[in-house]
Write an enzyme that holds these catalytic residues in place. Structure first.
Site, PDB file in Angstrom:
ATOM      1  N   TYR A 235       0.932  -1.304  -0.344  1.00  0.00           N
ATOM      2  CA  TYR A 235      -0.273   0.089  -0.169  1.00  0.00           C
ATOM      3  C   TYR A 235       0.994   1.061  -0.232  1.00  0.00           C
ATOM      4  O   TYR A 235       1.957   0.691   0.373  1.00  0.00           O
ATOM      5  CB  TYR A 235      -1.080   0.226   1.027  1.00  0.00           C
ATOM      6  CG  TYR A 235      -0.487  -0.016   2.382  1.00  0.00           C
ATOM      7  CD1 TYR A 235       0.245   1.337   2.988  1.00  0.00           C
ATOM      8  CD2 TYR A 235      -0.093  -0.277   3.604  1.00  0.00           C
ATOM      9  CE1 TYR A 235       0.244   1.396   4.092  1.00  0.00           C
ATOM     10  CE2 TYR A 235       0.474  -0.391   4.732  1.00  0.00           C
ATOM     11  CZ  TYR A 235       0.689   0.926   4.894  1.00  0.00           C
ATOM     12  OH  TYR A 235       2.205   0.984   5.848  1.00  0.00           O
ATOM     13  N   CYS A 236      -0.121   1.884  -0.249  1.00  0.00           N
ATOM     14  CA  CYS A 236       1.086   3.660  -0.424  1.00  0.00           C
ATOM     15  C   CYS A 236      -0.335   4.509  -0.151  1.00  0.00           C
ATOM     16  O   CYS A 236      -1.290   4.435  -0.316  1.00  0.00           O
ATOM     17  CB  CYS A 236       1.636   3.887  -1.667  1.00  0.00           C
ATOM     18  SG  CYS A 236       1.106   4.160  -3.136  1.00  0.00           S
ATOM     19  N   THR A 237       0.489   5.833  -0.974  1.00  0.00           N
ATOM     20  CA  THR A 237      -1.104   6.830  -0.486  1.00  0.00           C
ATOM     21  C   THR A 237      -2.243   7.088  -1.427  1.00  0.00           C
ATOM     22  O   THR A 237      -3.335   6.563  -1.149  1.00  0.00           O
ATOM     23  CB  THR A 237      -0.568   8.263  -0.924  1.00  0.00           C
ATOM     24  OG1 THR A 237       0.709   8.509   0.234  1.00  0.00           O
ATOM     25  CG2 THR A 237      -1.085   9.606   0.110  1.00  0.00           C
TER      26      THR A 237
END
Length: 312
Positions: free
Chosen positions: A178-180
């Site tokens: 996951y990331c922003t």
């Protein structure tokens, strides 16, 4: 009622003559009175723009009308005022710098992790054969991260490839990245697959979409964003603060940039230390002759660079 919006988006889609596209796109954004930051590369677009709701709607319509970008998904926040000061649209070699000499091995249009919608991600995160991998930088995950997530000691995403060896122990697990907003996961998951990880997933739309569609449950702290809001709330179900003041260790969710522009370190700093150090990370930076005035926010507009694709 909030009159403005901020749009976060990306699209991996080949752009012919991308450098000229960047110059033309800047003019188009200016014509809509938008502010923000867009990176254009041969491989696609990566942007955050902000402006009046009607202007943002016109921008999204124009992007979707271009067959190259028709699949673009916008994460939309209603805001009190535009979240940038100026408009930048720049051509770069990649929309997310991977640090790889051969970028052909991680083409997200050819191979990437299985996209998980927020509800599916939420359902999987507590399974025993799953690890949750944060592919963001130190200053981002220090402010907020998913419960039990594995974080990496990286200053920029271009450091990620060097960390693959540390993750070898998880090859037999389901790896949920996951990331922003999802853009880094496209390349991170592709690189993991390239190195023999077989069961790789990514949170579609990133933390921002997860907050909107799944209430942000089990995301601890705040989410760092790349505009003058600096950090946004994500979790409306079981919120918490996990970050601590860089200087005194007090629990604090306030993220700043050091007021010394030659340092510009991203740190969490409480208001007391901010006042004492005038927004700097240390006494040495506080005494620096180029120190910027501290107004309590910890956000500073970048000094414009002498390039043709920026508003002066």
């Amino acid at each position: 009622m909030k009159k403005f919006q901020t749009l976060l988006y990306y699209c991996y889609s080949p752009i012919a003559e991308a450098e000229q596209f960047a110059a033309d796109h800047l003019k188009f954004c200016k014509s809509l009175n938008l502010v923000g930051r867009i990176i254009v590369a041969d491989e696609g677009l990566n942007g955050t723009v902000s402006g009046a709701k009607d202007d943002c709607a016109a921008y999204m319509d124009a992007i979707h009308a271009d067959e190259r970008f028709a699949k673009t998904e916008f994460k939309i926040d209603d805001v009190e005022e535009p979240t940038f000061i100026k408009m930048h649209c720049r051509y770069k070699s990649e929309i997310v710098h991977s640090g790889l000499r051969d970028t052909s091995i991680i083409n997200p249009n050819e191979r990437t992790g299985k996209h998980l919608e927020p509800a599916d991600f939420k359902e999987m995160i507590d399974q025993e054969d799953v690890i949750i991998l944060d592919v963001r930088s130190n200053y981002e995950h220090s402010l907020g991260r998913f419960k039990n997530a594995i974080t990496l000691d990286i200053e920029n995403f271009r450091d990620f490839p060097e960390k693959i060896a540390e993750l070898e122990q998880y090859k037999d697990k389901k790896v949920l990245t996951y990331c922003t907003g999802g853009i880094k996961c496209e390349k991170a998951s592709a690189l993991l697959l390239h190195h023999g990880f077989n069961d790789v997933y990514q949170l579609h739309g990133g933390i921002i979409k997860y907050g909107k569609e799944a209430g942000g449950e089990d995301f601890e702290g705040k989410c760092y964003v790349f505009d003058n809001r600096i950090a946004v709330d994500v979790n409306t179900i079981n919120p918490s603060i996990v970050s601590k003041c860089y200087n005194c260790g007090t629990v604090s969710a306030k993220m700043i940039n050091c007021a010394n522009p030659e340092c510009n370190e991203h740190i969490t700093q409480c208001d007391d230390c901010g006042s004492e150090l005038q927004g700097c990370c240390s006494s040495a930076c506080m005494d620096h002759p180029r120190k910027r005035p501290y107004n309590g926010s910890g956000y500073y507009v970048k000094v414009p660079q002498p390039v043709n694709l920026s508003i002066k």
